[in-house]
Design a protein around this motif. Structure first.
Motif, mmCIF file in Angstrom:
data_model
loop_
_atom_site.group_PDB
_atom_site.id
_atom_site.type_symbol
_atom_site.label_atom_id
_atom_site.label_comp_id
_atom_site.label_asym_id
_atom_site.label_seq_id
_atom_site.Cartn_x
_atom_site.Cartn_y
_atom_site.Cartn_z
ATOM 1 N N SER A 1 0.833 -1.213 0.000
ATOM 2 C CA SER A 1 0.000 0.000 0.000
ATOM 3 C C SER A 1 0.857 1.248 0.000
ATOM 4 O O SER A 1 0.483 2.274 -0.598
ATOM 5 N N VAL B 1 0.074 4.080 -2.840
ATOM 6 C CA VAL B 1 -0.617 5.318 -2.488
ATOM 7 C C VAL B 1 -0.133 6.541 -3.272
ATOM 8 O O VAL B 1 -0.953 7.407 -3.645
ATOM 9 N N GLY C 1 -9.919 7.107 -1.830
ATOM 10 C CA GLY C 1 -9.731 6.692 -0.447
ATOM 11 C C GLY C 1 -9.345 5.234 -0.335
ATOM 12 O O GLY C 1 -8.678 4.681 -1.215
ATOM 13 N N ALA C 2 -9.792 4.607 0.754
ATOM 14 C CA ALA C 2 -9.365 3.245 1.063
ATOM 15 C C ALA C 2 -9.756 2.251 -0.025
ATOM 16 O O ALA C 2 -8.978 1.351 -0.366
ATOM 17 N N LEU D 1 -7.506 2.642 -2.983
ATOM 18 C CA LEU D 1 -6.164 2.175 -2.666
ATOM 19 C C LEU D 1 -6.098 0.653 -2.717
ATOM 20 O O LEU D 1 -5.153 0.078 -3.276
ATOM 21 N N ALA D 2 -7.087 -0.005 -2.138
ATOM 22 C CA ALA D 2 -7.113 -1.473 -2.166
ATOM 23 C C ALA D 2 -7.158 -1.986 -3.599
ATOM 24 O O ALA D 2 -6.481 -2.970 -3.945
ATOM 25 N N ASP E 1 -4.123 1.156 10.726
ATOM 26 C CA ASP E 1 -4.808 -0.129 10.570
ATOM 27 C C ASP E 1 -4.167 -0.993 9.493
ATOM 28 O O ASP E 1 -4.844 -1.668 8.716
ATOM 29 N N THR F 1 -2.536 -0.106 6.826
ATOM 30 C CA THR F 1 -2.530 0.453 5.476
ATOM 31 C C THR F 1 -1.845 1.804 5.473
ATOM 32 O O THR F 1 -2.087 2.642 6.346
ATOM 33 N N LEU G 1 -1.358 5.482 4.546
ATOM 34 C CA LEU G 1 -2.153 6.618 4.090
ATOM 35 C C LEU G 1 -1.290 7.652 3.374
ATOM 36 O O LEU G 1 -1.796 8.481 2.633
ATOM 37 N N LEU H 1 -2.772 9.827 0.369
ATOM 38 C CA LEU H 1 -4.070 9.436 -0.154
ATOM 39 C C LEU H 1 -5.013 10.640 -0.074
ATOM 40 O O LEU H 1 -5.076 11.306 0.963
#
Length: 221
Positions: free
Chosen positions: A81, A85, A101-102, A105-106, A138, A140, A142, A162
């Protein structure tokens, strides 16, 4: 360098299947811009900044309100990640809060999982050619970036946050972590090219000062 010279370099870049790109310092090679632009490439300006050797940069933990940054070893599960990012960050440049966002990114991590990019960076980390730092939440990243040490010189590159969690000081925290790591390795000259003047003003808080203008020529978007 003439327009013909630029054209020959671009042909060779295509043969090697590498990006058609030119990077130089405006103040040392002022005539190159006209040749690059006449060849059909767009040229972008970036503040070129260097860390004052005697500067006392703020501690990493002072730069972000709620999330610290650290360097990542090659086995850290957050590394994929951290490498993904910046791609989302540079797709929405600047310091404003954006849309990615998340979830995005995933998806980017999944899309890049089979292209070998993570393994290439892991090899560079193990060889001491690249250091990756990230602000992780968490599990990941950012925000992330790198520095590339060569002897007593290192360039900080690819620092990006991000878009959704911007305005939390994460970019400065990551940059501070990279500066601290570079200094711990005996690096004497740390430099970077800021995205724009607003970003340059943020980097100035870490003791970086503008010394010139970096120009990057590439295909128009």
């Amino acid at each position: 360098m003439s327009v013909a010279d630029v054209a020959r370099v671009r042909v060779r870049q295509r043969e090697l299947e590498i990006p058609e790109s030119f990077e130089w310092v405006a103040e040392t090679t002022p005539a190159l811009r006209a040749a690059v632009e006449e060849s059909g490439l767009a040229v972008h300006e970036h503040p070129l900044m260097v860390l004052d050797p005697g500067s006392s940069a703020p501690a990493v933990d002072e730069m972000s309100e709620d999330l610290s940054a650290r360097t990542l070893d090659p086995d850290n599960p957050a590394l994929p990640s951290a490498l993904a990012v910046p791609h989302l960050a540079f797709a929405e440049p600047g310091t404003r809060i954006g849309s990615a966002g998340a979830a995005e990114l995933a998806e980017t991590v999944r899309d890049r999982s089979g292209d070998g990019s993570v393994n290439r960076v892991v090899a560079r980390i193990r060889a001491g050619l690249t250091v990756v730092a990230a602000a992780v939440e968490d599990g990941t990243a950012l925000c992330a970036g790198r520095h590339q040490p060569v002897g007593t010189v290192s360039e900080i590159v690819g620092v990006g946050t991000l878009p959704t969690p911007r305005r939390r000081g994460l970019g400065l925290a990551v940059t501070a972590a990279l500066v601290a790591d570079a200094r711990s390795r005996g690096v004497e000259t740390v430099f970077l090219s800021a995205g724009d003047e607003d970003v340059a003003r943020l980097y100035a808080r870490l003791g970086l000062r503008r010394i010139a203008t970096a120009l990057i020529g590439g295909p128009a978007e």
